[in-house]
Write a protein that holds these residues in place. Structure first.
Motif, mmCIF file in Angstrom:
data_model
loop_
_atom_site.group_PDB
_atom_site.id
_atom_site.type_symbol
_atom_site.label_atom_id
_atom_site.label_comp_id
_atom_site.label_asym_id
_atom_site.label_seq_id
_atom_site.Cartn_x
_atom_site.Cartn_y
_atom_site.Cartn_z
ATOM 1 N N GLY A 122 44.114 34.101 55.648
ATOM 2 C CA GLY A 122 45.072 33.026 55.446
ATOM 3 C C GLY A 122 44.363 31.847 54.812
ATOM 4 O O GLY A 122 43.131 31.850 54.696
ATOM 5 N N THR A 123 45.106 30.856 54.409
ATOM 6 C CA THR A 123 44.498 29.661 53.835
ATOM 7 C C THR A 123 43.746 28.888 54.911
ATOM 8 O O THR A 123 44.155 28.851 56.079
ATOM 9 C CB THR A 123 45.593 28.788 53.199
ATOM 10 O OG1 THR A 123 46.097 29.471 52.052
ATOM 11 C CG2 THR A 123 45.063 27.439 52.770
ATOM 12 N N ASP A 124 42.643 28.271 54.521
ATOM 13 C CA ASP A 124 41.765 27.569 55.461
ATOM 14 C C ASP A 124 42.351 26.196 55.790
ATOM 15 O O ASP A 124 42.081 25.210 55.105
ATOM 16 C CB ASP A 124 40.372 27.435 54.846
ATOM 17 C CG ASP A 124 39.306 27.142 55.890
ATOM 18 O OD1 ASP A 124 39.659 27.011 57.071
ATOM 19 O OD2 ASP A 124 38.124 27.047 55.505
ATOM 20 N N GLU A 139 41.860 15.624 55.511
ATOM 21 C CA GLU A 139 40.562 15.413 54.872
ATOM 22 C C GLU A 139 39.671 16.644 54.990
ATOM 23 O O GLU A 139 39.038 17.061 54.028
ATOM 24 C CB GLU A 139 39.867 14.192 55.496
ATOM 25 C CG GLU A 139 40.535 12.861 55.177
ATOM 26 C CD GLU A 139 41.674 12.521 56.139
ATOM 27 O OE1 GLU A 139 42.192 11.410 56.057
ATOM 28 O OE2 GLU A 139 42.052 13.381 56.970
ATOM 29 N N ALA A 140 39.629 17.222 56.186
ATOM 30 C CA ALA A 140 38.796 18.403 56.391
ATOM 31 C C ALA A 140 39.328 19.596 55.607
ATOM 32 O O ALA A 140 38.553 20.414 55.099
ATOM 33 C CB ALA A 140 38.728 18.740 57.884
ATOM 34 N N THR A 141 40.644 19.687 55.485
ATOM 35 C CA THR A 141 41.241 20.780 54.712
ATOM 36 C C THR A 141 40.911 20.637 53.233
ATOM 37 O O THR A 141 40.636 21.624 52.541
ATOM 38 C CB THR A 141 42.764 20.810 54.931
ATOM 39 O OG1 THR A 141 43.041 20.906 56.332
ATOM 40 C CG2 THR A 141 43.395 21.992 54.217
ATOM 41 N N ILE A 142 40.912 19.414 52.737
ATOM 42 C CA ILE A 142 40.534 19.169 51.342
ATOM 43 C C ILE A 142 39.099 19.636 51.101
ATOM 44 O O ILE A 142 38.809 20.330 50.119
ATOM 45 C CB ILE A 142 40.669 17.672 50.994
ATOM 46 C CG1 ILE A 142 42.151 17.275 50.916
ATOM 47 C CG2 ILE A 142 39.957 17.348 49.675
ATOM 48 C CD1 ILE A 142 42.373 15.786 50.793
ATOM 49 N N MET A 183 39.593 25.539 49.661
ATOM 50 C CA MET A 183 40.006 26.916 49.439
ATOM 51 C C MET A 183 41.481 27.083 49.754
ATOM 52 O O MET A 183 41.965 26.607 50.773
ATOM 53 C CB MET A 183 39.183 27.863 50.313
ATOM 54 C CG MET A 183 39.438 29.332 50.018
ATOM 55 S SD MET A 183 39.194 29.761 48.263
ATOM 56 C CE MET A 183 37.455 29.368 48.049
ATOM 57 N N ILE A 184 42.184 27.723 48.848
ATOM 58 C CA ILE A 184 43.573 28.116 49.051
ATOM 59 C C ILE A 184 43.677 29.591 48.680
ATOM 60 O O ILE A 184 43.194 30.011 47.629
ATOM 61 C CB ILE A 184 44.538 27.247 48.197
ATOM 62 C CG1 ILE A 184 46.000 27.601 48.457
ATOM 63 C CG2 ILE A 184 44.216 27.337 46.719
ATOM 64 C CD1 ILE A 184 46.557 27.002 49.700
ATOM 65 N N VAL A 215 43.179 25.722 43.573
ATOM 66 C CA VAL A 215 42.532 24.737 44.447
ATOM 67 C C VAL A 215 42.847 23.325 43.970
ATOM 68 O O VAL A 215 43.099 22.422 44.784
ATOM 69 C CB VAL A 215 41.010 24.966 44.491
ATOM 70 C CG1 VAL A 215 40.338 23.918 45.374
ATOM 71 C CG2 VAL A 215 40.696 26.362 44.999
ATOM 72 N N ALA A 216 42.854 23.119 42.659
ATOM 73 C CA ALA A 216 43.160 21.797 42.120
ATOM 74 C C ALA A 216 44.576 21.377 42.494
ATOM 75 O O ALA A 216 44.821 20.232 42.906
ATOM 76 C CB ALA A 216 42.983 21.803 40.601
ATOM 77 N N LEU A 217 45.530 22.290 42.358
ATOM 78 C CA LEU A 217 46.919 21.987 42.706
ATOM 79 C C LEU A 217 47.040 21.684 44.196
ATOM 80 O O LEU A 217 47.694 20.715 44.606
ATOM 81 C CB LEU A 217 47.808 23.169 42.333
ATOM 82 C CG LEU A 217 49.295 22.983 42.549
ATOM 83 C CD1 LEU A 217 49.887 22.065 41.489
ATOM 84 C CD2 LEU A 217 50.023 24.329 42.537
#
Length: 268
Positions: free
Chosen positions: A135-137, A143-146, A150-151, A178-180
């Motif tokens: 799954g996505t992280d 902030e931590a997800t950014i 990773m997507i 990832v940019a999106l």
């Protein structure tokens, strides 16, 4: 009664005929009727056009075959034609899990969100062996997800949200997803995300795939993206320098529009 959620899928391809039929059929064979598939072929010379023509006037399939500027350009061309409430792109060497689009529509009917995220399976092309269900992280904070950077696959955006973000960056050749995702998190945060436990897609690992052949470019694009965000948020110089030193890309800066949910740069 609320209208059923409609889903548009873009499929960018270039000389990907070897796996394209499986990818297309995995969409057209879904048991959910409110679906359109938009195939954007970059002018392939490997039989792709002939394969597309073999589908005749299939009511769910729209396609064109002409030279383009690469995968990101093809995704944006599909986005421009999309009529569905949700938009997703599937790569020409991957395929969807049967029944997954009905599940996505059910989730959208129960939960109002900007992004819907399911799971994806990695498998080896040569053997068919499953190497992971992922799954996505998603971390505890935006902030931590950014910074996780990773997507995964299985990510459906509201079409209006995808367009408001400007589509994918066409100067990104590997980490456009990832940019999106990063732009979305900066502007909206995790409150706009709905994660659900369902398998969406099957990700094929093979030597010619971008993740296998262009791993260094993936990392450079992600590092450049984070360096540009740190610049925009006026992060400490040592953080900016660390990231700038790990990429040699020279790209136009992002027009970051941080929402009030985002912490101070020092908190990153």
């Amino acid at each position: 009664m609320a209208a059923a959620t409609s889903i548009s899928l873009g499929l960018p391809t270039y000389n990907g005929a070897a796996h394209l039929k499986q990818s297309i059929d995995s969409v057209l064979d879904q048991d959910y009727p409110h679906v359109e598939l938009i195939v954007m072929d970059g002018g392939s010379a490997d039989g792709t056009r002939e394969l597309l023509e073999s589908y005749g006037s299939h009511p769910r399939l729209h396609w064109e075959s002409e030279p383009d500027l690469g995968q990101s350009h093809a995704i944006n061309k599909a986005l421009a034609r999309a009529k569905g409430d949700l938009f997703y792109w599937v790569n020409s060497d991957d395929y969807l899990e049967p029944g997954c689009l009905r599940r996505v529509a059910e989730e959208a009917g129960r939960h109002r969100a900007d992004v819907y995220i399911g799971k994806w399976r990695k498998f080896e092309d040569a053997t068919g062996e499953t190497t992971g269900i992922k799954g996505t992280d998603i971390k505890a904070t935006t902030e931590a997800t950014i910074l996780a950077g990773m997507i995964g696959q299985g990510v459906f955006y509201r079409t209006e949200t995808f367009r408001a973000l400007g589509g994918v960056r066409e100067d990104f050749h590997c980490a456009m997803d990832v940019a999106l995702w990063t732009q979305f998190l900066v502007s909206t945060g995790l409150d706009g995300v709905h994660v659900f436990d369902a398998l969406i897609s099957h990700f094929r690992q093979h030597p010619a795939s971008k993740t296998g052949s262009q791993a260094a470019r993936f990392r450079q694009e992600i590092n450049w993206l984070h360096a540009d965000l740190f610049r925009a948020l006026d992060a400490p110089d040592f953080l900016q320098e660390r990231l700038r030193g790990s990429t040699d890309l020279d790209l136009p800066p992002v027009d970051w529009q941080p929402g009030p949910h985002l912490g101070l740069a020092v908190g990153l």
